[in-house]
Scaffold this motif. Structure first.
Motif: not given
Ligand SMILES: Nc1ncnc2c1ncn2[C@@H]1O[C@H](COP(=O)(O)OP(=O)(O)OP(=O)(O)O)[C@@H](O)[C@H]1O
Ligand SMILES: [Mg+2]
Lengths: 229, 425
Positions: A58, A63, A90, A96, B330-331, B334, B336-337, B418-419, B421-425
């Motif tokens: 990240l 991010l 990005r 990603f 999540h959307e 995504a 943002c990523a 966004p970090a 939600v994007l980090r795998n839970e």
């Protein structure tokens, strides 16, 4: 793929540190991580759960901001970029891929793949998307919603989305985590193929097969880099 | 693929929350337009009612005026001319005055260029005994009308039956009890007079009145060449101050007199008319006041209601947007990523709320026209009274308000790191 000057590594990080604070307690997620990744390199980041793999990705993907250390991506010092500059950086340079795919549920496969063109409009995006889809063997699923796809097909769709704008760097966080062996192999093949064409891939994983496909392995433990080979 | 597709696909995907938002907007816009239409309808009903009252008043007043005109035309108004020194209290108590003036005054008036008086009747009156009849009589010396010298002969017939030389006319009480008929001869204070007329019952002093030719009365009372009043009949004039005008004319000719108006039907009518007019005006004022009060009450209630409903629908949109953002976390991560800027993500989220407002406003207007067709009152739009500019303003303002209501949750949703939600839970 964007032209890179040979002298500039795609990723140059020195002494990256990140500490989270939750309910008054400090959690050191990263501590003094340094790495250099060049074009064409396939790098895996591994280590036990909670060692800081996702945090590192990240930060490299802009991010999350590191607390310590410096970071250069494609020769640009990205530490002090504004939010909107980071967004466009990005869009321009980074793709990603996530374990949970993060596809948009109400868009078709094709539209999902074309979402990056909202951030950075490119010519012939649809043609390129179709070409990538047929490379992945899912060109016949163009009009389907993600919910109609298998996990492997979803991850391939996410991979095509990440590749659409031909970024120099792909950050993949456990891309095979939800896939069976066969699909894992397909995804890893495509990532490897991408590095062969000059892209750089950094993949967080604790899958041994995945690790073995990479040229460089960075092993983390409790946020610290314990080996790199 | 463009942002529009993204927004529309998302709306179709989560259509029910969108529909709820649209309905909320429709409710508040319909409340606004409905309350405007109802208030306008109320105002129009008031106006109509006022118009009705007005025309009724007009009609009544017209009736009065016609009456007055007729009365004026037929009768004009009548005045008494008395000697200057006559105490009016005496006249009012006794029915006549004792003061005398020369009979020649009548001739003077008749020969003058007086324009406002049509008939002149000189009179000499006194309460006397009728020894032969054993009663008191109001003796009324009258003379046939004095022709007004400067006027041509085309005059109406005599106003009062003249009493000729050697004749007497008797009131009801005087002839009835004594069984006197027209043509009989009666003894009156030593004179034999022929009864020229017996009057029917009038229920007043006329019933004990005897009318005799003026010269005979002057002789009987020992007042030759004297009279105590002149009755001027059918006085007419244009101006409102009619008595003033007549008085001025008469005083210029006979300075030693006073002029009194006889209560007339025309006067009574004029008073009645003024009374009626005042009453109607009062009625109208009361009506307007009542309606205004009611309107203020209605307007206050409508304002309160519209504001309340609008606030509720804005809260509804805020809530819907907040839950939409939660669902799309999540959307958003995504997007943002992938590299979409915060402002672009914000725009995508807000578009939903703005479209809610736009579609809600348009549907309200459509619904209103459909209602107008069904209820066959095409005047709904007419009642609302918006011009093209106002409609445009409404169609623009509603989506803007809706967007404003969604702004806070959308803003924080788009800015959310966004970090997480994007980090795998
Ligand atoms: N927002 C946060 N607040 C507090 N601690 C956090 C936060 N995010 C991550 N951490 C902690 O930081 C450490 C690193 O987390 P990270 O998600 O990077 O690990 P990981 O190596 O990706 O784990 P996994 O393999 O399970 O995905 C963990 O101990 C985690 O609990
Ligand atoms: Mg992780």
């Amino acid at each position: 793929m964007n032209e890179l000057s040979k002298s500039n590594p795609v990723v140059f990080a020195a002494g990256l540190g990140k500490t989270y604070e939750a309910k008054g307690k400090k959690v050191v997620a990263l501590d003094g991580i340094s790495l250099e990744v060049n074009a064409g390199e396939f790098v895996s980041v591994c280590g036990p759960s909670g060692c800081g793999k996702s945090t590192l990705l990240l930060i490299l993907g802009l991010l999350l901001k590191q607390d310590e250390g410096s970071l250069k991506l494609s020769g640009t010092d990205v530490s002090d970029l504004s939010q909107s500059s980071k967004s466009s950086f990005r869009a321009e340079h980074i793709g990603f891929v996530f374990q949970d795919f993060h596809l948009i549920p109400y868009l078709s496969v094709m539209d999902n793949i074309l979402v990056p063109s909202l951030a950075k409009p490119v010519e012939n995006a649809a043609d390129r998307a179709r070409m990538l889809l047929s490379e992945m063997g899912i060109e016949n699923r163009c009009d389907h919603l993600p919910s109609a796809l298998s996990a492997g097909e979803r991850q391939r769709t996410a991979l095509v989305r990440a590749l659409l704008l031909q970024p120099e760097l792909i950050l993949a966080d456990e891309p095979t985590g939800n896939l069976d062996r066969e699909n894992s192999t397909i995804v890893l093949d495509h990532l490897a193929g991408y590095t062969d064409r000059g892209g750089a891939v950094i993949m967080a994983t604790h899958d041994n097969e995945a690790m073995e496909r990479t040229g460089t392995r960075i092993v983390l433990d409790e946020g610290r880099q314990i080996s790199s080979k | 693929m463009n942002a529009k597709t993204l927004v529309i696909r998302e709306i179709l995907h989560r259509r029910w929350s969108f529909v709820i938002g649209v309905v909320a907007v429709m409710v508040s816009v319909s409340c606004l337009l409905g309350s405007l239409a109802l208030l306008e309808r109320f105002d129009r009903a008031t106006e109509q009612e006022l118009g009705k009252i007005n025309s009724e008043t007009e009609k009544i007043l017209k009736g009065h005026e016609d009456g007055i005109r007729k009365a004026m035309k037929g009768l004009g108004f009548n005045i008494h001319i008395y000697p200057e020194g006559q105490d009016l209290a005496e006249i009012y108590s006794k029915g006549y005055g004792e003061e005398l003036m020369p009979e020649s005054y009548v001739n003077k008036l008749a020969e003058s260029k007086i324009v406002t008086v049509n008939h002149l009747l000189p009179r000499l009156t006194q309460m006397i005994e009728w020894p032969e009849g054993e009663t008191s009589v109001l003796l009324f010396g009258i003379r046939g009308e004095e022709p007004i010298a400067h006027r041509s002969g085309k005059r109406k017939g005599e106003l009062l039956d003249p009493v000729g030389e050697g004749e007497i006319a008797l009131g009801y009480e005087l002839h009835h009890r004594r069984n006197i008929k027209e043509g009989d001869s009666v003894e009156f204070r030593g004179k034999t007079l022929k009864v020229s007329k017996v009057h029917g019952r009038r229920g007043g002093i006329d019933d004990i009145t005897a009318w005799v030719a003026l010269p005979a009365v002057q002789e009987m009372l020992g007042k030759p060449g004297k009279i105590n009043s002149i009755l001027a009949l059918e006085c007419n004039c244009e101006s409102l101050d009619r008595l003033g005008e007549v008085t001025r004319e008469i005083m210029a000719i006979l300075p030693n007199t006073q002029v009194i108006e006889v209560e007339s039907r025309a006067l009574a009518r004029a008073q009645a008319r003024n009374g009626a007019k005042a009453l109607r005006i009062q009625e109208m004022e009361n009506f307007v006041r009542d309606r205004e009060k009611l309107r203020d009450l209605r307007a206050a209630f409508a304002n309160f209601f519209v504001v309340l409903v609008t606030l509720l629908s804005l809260v509804c949109i805020t809530y819907l947007t907040a839950s939409n953002v939660r669902e799309r976390i999540h959307e958003v991560g995504a997007l943002c990523a992938i590299g979409l800027s915060h402002s672009k993500v914000l725009q995508v989220i807000l578009s939903r709320a703005v479209l809610m407002g736009l579609i809600g406003a348009l549907l309200s207007v459509a619904l209103l026209s459909i209602c107008g067709v069904i209820l066959q009152s095409g005047g709904v739009f007419d009642l609302i009274g918006f011009d093209a500019y106002s409609w445009t303003a409404l169609i623009i303002a509603v989506p803007l308000m809706s967007g404003a209501a969604a702004w806070l949750p959308a803003f924080f949703g788009a800015r959310r790191a966004p970090a997480e939600v994007l980090r795998n839970e």
